[in-house]
Design a protein around this motif. Structure first.
Motif, PDB file in Angstrom:
ATOM      1  N   GLY C 228       0.818  -1.208   0.000  1.00 20.64           N
ATOM      2  CA  GLY C 228       0.000   0.000   0.000  1.00 20.64           C
ATOM      3  C   GLY C 228       0.850   1.254   0.000  1.00 20.64           C
ATOM      4  O   GLY C 228       1.979   1.269   0.504  1.00 20.64           O
ATOM      5  N   LEU C 229       0.306   2.309  -0.605  1.00 23.91           N
ATOM      6  CA  LEU C 229       0.916   3.638  -0.539  1.00 23.91           C
ATOM      7  C   LEU C 229       0.067   4.437   0.433  1.00 23.91           C
ATOM      8  O   LEU C 229      -1.164   4.450   0.332  1.00 23.91           O
ATOM      9  N   ILE C 230       0.698   5.074   1.404  1.00 23.57           N
ATOM     10  CA  ILE C 230      -0.046   5.683   2.493  1.00 23.57           C
ATOM     11  C   ILE C 230       0.608   7.017   2.851  1.00 23.57           C
ATOM     12  O   ILE C 230       1.821   7.165   2.755  1.00 23.57           O
ATOM     13  N   ALA C 231      -0.221   8.008   3.183  1.00 24.40           N
ATOM     14  CA  ALA C 231       0.313   9.290   3.633  1.00 24.40           C
ATOM     15  C   ALA C 231       0.763   9.108   5.074  1.00 24.40           C
ATOM     16  O   ALA C 231      -0.058   9.022   5.982  1.00 24.40           O
ATOM     17  N   GLY C 232       2.066   9.013   5.304  1.00 21.75           N
ATOM     18  CA  GLY C 232       2.606   8.695   6.626  1.00 21.75           C
ATOM     19  C   GLY C 232       2.342   9.802   7.630  1.00 21.75           C
ATOM     20  O   GLY C 232       1.889  10.897   7.282  1.00 21.75           O
ATOM     21  N   SER C 233       2.683   9.527   8.868  1.00 23.98           N
ATOM     22  CA  SER C 233       2.351  10.449   9.949  1.00 23.98           C
ATOM     23  C   SER C 233       3.315  11.623  10.029  1.00 23.98           C
ATOM     24  O   SER C 233       3.212  12.445  10.921  1.00 23.98           O
ATOM     25  N   HIS C 234       4.288  11.720   9.096  1.00 24.46           N
ATOM     26  CA  HIS C 234       5.237  12.840   9.110  1.00 24.46           C
ATOM     27  C   HIS C 234       5.206  13.650   7.824  1.00 24.46           C
ATOM     28  O   HIS C 234       6.112  14.428   7.553  1.00 24.46           O
ATOM     29  N   GLY C 235       4.175  13.432   7.005  1.00 21.53           N
ATOM     30  CA  GLY C 235       4.030  14.245   5.806  1.00 21.53           C
ATOM     31  C   GLY C 235       4.672  13.631   4.575  1.00 21.53           C
ATOM     32  O   GLY C 235       4.624  14.221   3.495  1.00 21.53           O
ATOM     33  N   ALA C 240       3.818   0.481   2.562  1.00 19.38           N
ATOM     34  CA  ALA C 240       3.588  -0.370   3.721  1.00 19.38           C
ATOM     35  C   ALA C 240       2.957  -1.684   3.317  1.00 19.38           C
ATOM     36  O   ALA C 240       2.402  -1.823   2.229  1.00 19.38           O
ATOM     37  N   CYS C 241       3.065  -2.652   4.206  1.00 16.40           N
ATOM     38  CA  CYS C 241       2.472  -3.961   4.002  1.00 16.40           C
ATOM     39  C   CYS C 241       1.775  -4.275   5.328  1.00 16.40           C
ATOM     40  O   CYS C 241       2.326  -3.988   6.388  1.00 16.40           O
ATOM     41  N   ARG C 242       0.573  -4.836   5.295  1.00 14.33           N
ATOM     42  CA  ARG C 242      -0.186  -5.007   6.533  1.00 14.33           C
ATOM     43  C   ARG C 242       0.454  -6.047   7.453  1.00 14.33           C
ATOM     44  O   ARG C 242       0.578  -7.200   7.086  1.00 14.33           O
ATOM     45  N   GLU C 243       0.853  -5.624   8.649  1.00 14.56           N
ATOM     46  CA  GLU C 243       1.479  -6.508   9.635  1.00 14.56           C
ATOM     47  C   GLU C 243       2.653  -7.303   9.048  1.00 14.56           C
ATOM     48  O   GLU C 243       2.875  -8.456   9.413  1.00 14.56           O
TER      49      GLU C 243
END
Lengths: 263, 263, 263
Positions: C228-235, C240-243
């Motif tokens: 997955g492509l995800i907007a991380g918590s630092h901008g 990412a891959c689930r677990e």
């Protein structure tokens, strides 16, 4: 007046995640005193995290705020909660993580954290430790009342370590934890051993194998390479090996079941 | 007034053991400021723990209480002690762990911790760090006098790093520590090198092998892959390799002996 | 008034080096509150250290002093510096480590630390963290003015994470960090994605391979084993891959370049 807050996560210590939580706490509550319980919980292992939190919490002063973050469901429908007990408040995800520690102290109320004014303005979908749990905990430490964090709920997720069963020759339980020394920590208490004669020959039954076991008072009573059963420092029975790893010796993993009884 | 307490153990940081010690300290002395020296001492390696404690202690303010727990004999006859020096108090097991640090400051008195009123009510046989050492240290920090912890003793266990010998072409010593960078820290001081011409060709003698060595002032004077002899930041000579592990290069382990001299 | 100081190093936690820095700080400024950002920066990896510092610093209160030590050039000609920004001061080596964090806050002045009276009397050639950076930071926390640390300089070493390039089907960037969960953190921001249709089929281009990618809001929207492509918590955008570890799945390392775009 010093106010203590504890942190337990599966974040590890390489990344700046724990530091960001501390930074948020200090920004809200500059007099907070922050103690790390552990950040090396196995990733996503809620049960292991729940055990470590339950073991450490009783030693902290009354009034301590505990923050726990082992949170595979972050960003999904799982709710953020606060659990108020007779001596502390626990803040974290509604997945059972906080429950064994809180039950031990007596749960008064459980709240869903839906008062957004106690949380960060922008809440990421991946880091509620920093954006939800840390600020709520810091506000509680700064004087916010527990009932201000959100609405009371009843149907929170339960978790228990009490799955001990009895049979003719002994007791069957679960491996709750394997510590850094390789000690196997079970959910079996001294009381569970009931009418067993602990001075006689004992056996550990594990995966169809049987290991001789001797009940001892301290590690140093054991001979080299001998397996001992010992009343651990947290009220649970432990299987230990003197200056060696009992877990390696028998091939045990967290979550495995085992039996202890007469040989 | 801020009161500092340090902790050095072989407990690791996965388990809640260190947090339990901190919790006990804060319950007795809420204004304690706790600093971790290291919790990654090799399990049961008293000599390594003693070295790390001796190296770090001099930098702490006078009045600091140091707690050390590397304790293979926990629960056995080994005594719990407090060592009072000219500038601090050391609390831990009577197995030598505290002695090099304390000797460096000048030992005034050694006490056996037999005043049970300064310890936890119930003392486990496996975790004196939490049940004996932490509470005694916290009471000392809160104003208890050192002579209140128990009776004075003389026959405590000694430990020394001073086993350096001289030969025609140089000095033989011990590897006290290998740090995270792979630097080999010896018990040989700059003074030990005596009349050796450090500007000449030097050699490291280790396990019947001989490695060329150059005395340098900083790591960055070394060429890639070159072994250097350097006056370390704690007064001991170190063998280093630039941005690489000297220990791996020569196959060294803590406790090994080595020789440094003219080539 | 509580004064916060942070530490970021590549020293690890086995050795007493971090504790020695804390001891020096407490000896000068007893009311300092010290927070560890990370001590597990890859040895000598200035770029990784700079990223972790830049990520964590914004969450700390204004007035925080940040000490960073990833310092392959210690003892050589590289200068020790302090960087004053609109909300904090950064102290460490002049090798770029402090710059991304400081630039984000707005750099006011950079000083070379040539006022020796704010440093330890004897300065080792291998441990400026303890002998130079820690004491200067503690003096700043105790009220020394930034202009007292030394002379103003202009030609400090720069470092930037802004090497993002655009192509017809997407964006190329760099892997700034791989966190403990195996998430791949890039230097590509959400804004960089520009006019790409994120609801369509996306692809990660990495080392001549192409991996299907889906833009999601949280980890738990991903199927097992899906990237997955995800907007991380630092901008920044994260892969990412689930677990599971996305970095392991694609074989990524810190510093590698990658492309994200339409499939």
């Amino acid at each position: 007046m010093k106010a203590t807050i504890t942190l337990l996560t599966d974040f590890g210590t390489l990344d700046p995640y724990v530091a960001e939580m501390k930074a948020v706490i200090l920004s809200i509550c500059p007099h907070a005193f922050i103690v790390d319980i552990s950040h090396e919980v196995e990733k996503f292992n809620v049960r292991m995290g729940a055990f470590l939190l339950a073991v450490a919490a009783p030693y902290f002063p009354a009034g301590t705020i505990h923050v726990g973050v082992v949170d595979p469901g972050v960003g999904s429908e799982r709710r953020p909660i606060a659990v108020e007990t007779d001596r502390s408040v626990y803040v974290g995800p509604d997945n059972g993580l906080l429950i064994p520690a809180a039950m031990h102290e007596g749960i008064r109320n459980v709240y869903e954290l839906n008062n957004r004014s106690l949380q960060r303005n922008v809440i990421s979908s991946t880091f509620h430790g920093r954006d939800v749990f840390a600020p709520v905990a810091a506000h509680l430490l700064s004087g916010a009342r527990t009932e201000d964090v959100g609405r009371k709920i009843m149907n929170y997720v339960k978790l228990s370590f009490m799955n001990v069963t009895f049979e003719r020759r002994g007791v069957n339980g679960e491996i709750l934890h394997i510590d850094g020394f390789g000690n196997i920590i079970t959910n079996i208490s001294y009381e569970h051993m009931g009418k067993l004669d602990l001075s006689g020959k004992l056996a550990l039954r594990f995966r169809a194998k049987c290991f001789p076991l001797r009940f001892v008072g301290t590690y140093s009573e054991l001979g080299r390479n001998e397996l001992g059963l010992i009343a651990g420092s947290h009220g649970f029975l432990e299987i230990a090996c003197r200056e060696a790893s009992a877990a390696k010796k028998v091939g045990a993993k967290i979550g495995d079941r085992l039996g202890v009884g007469t040989a």
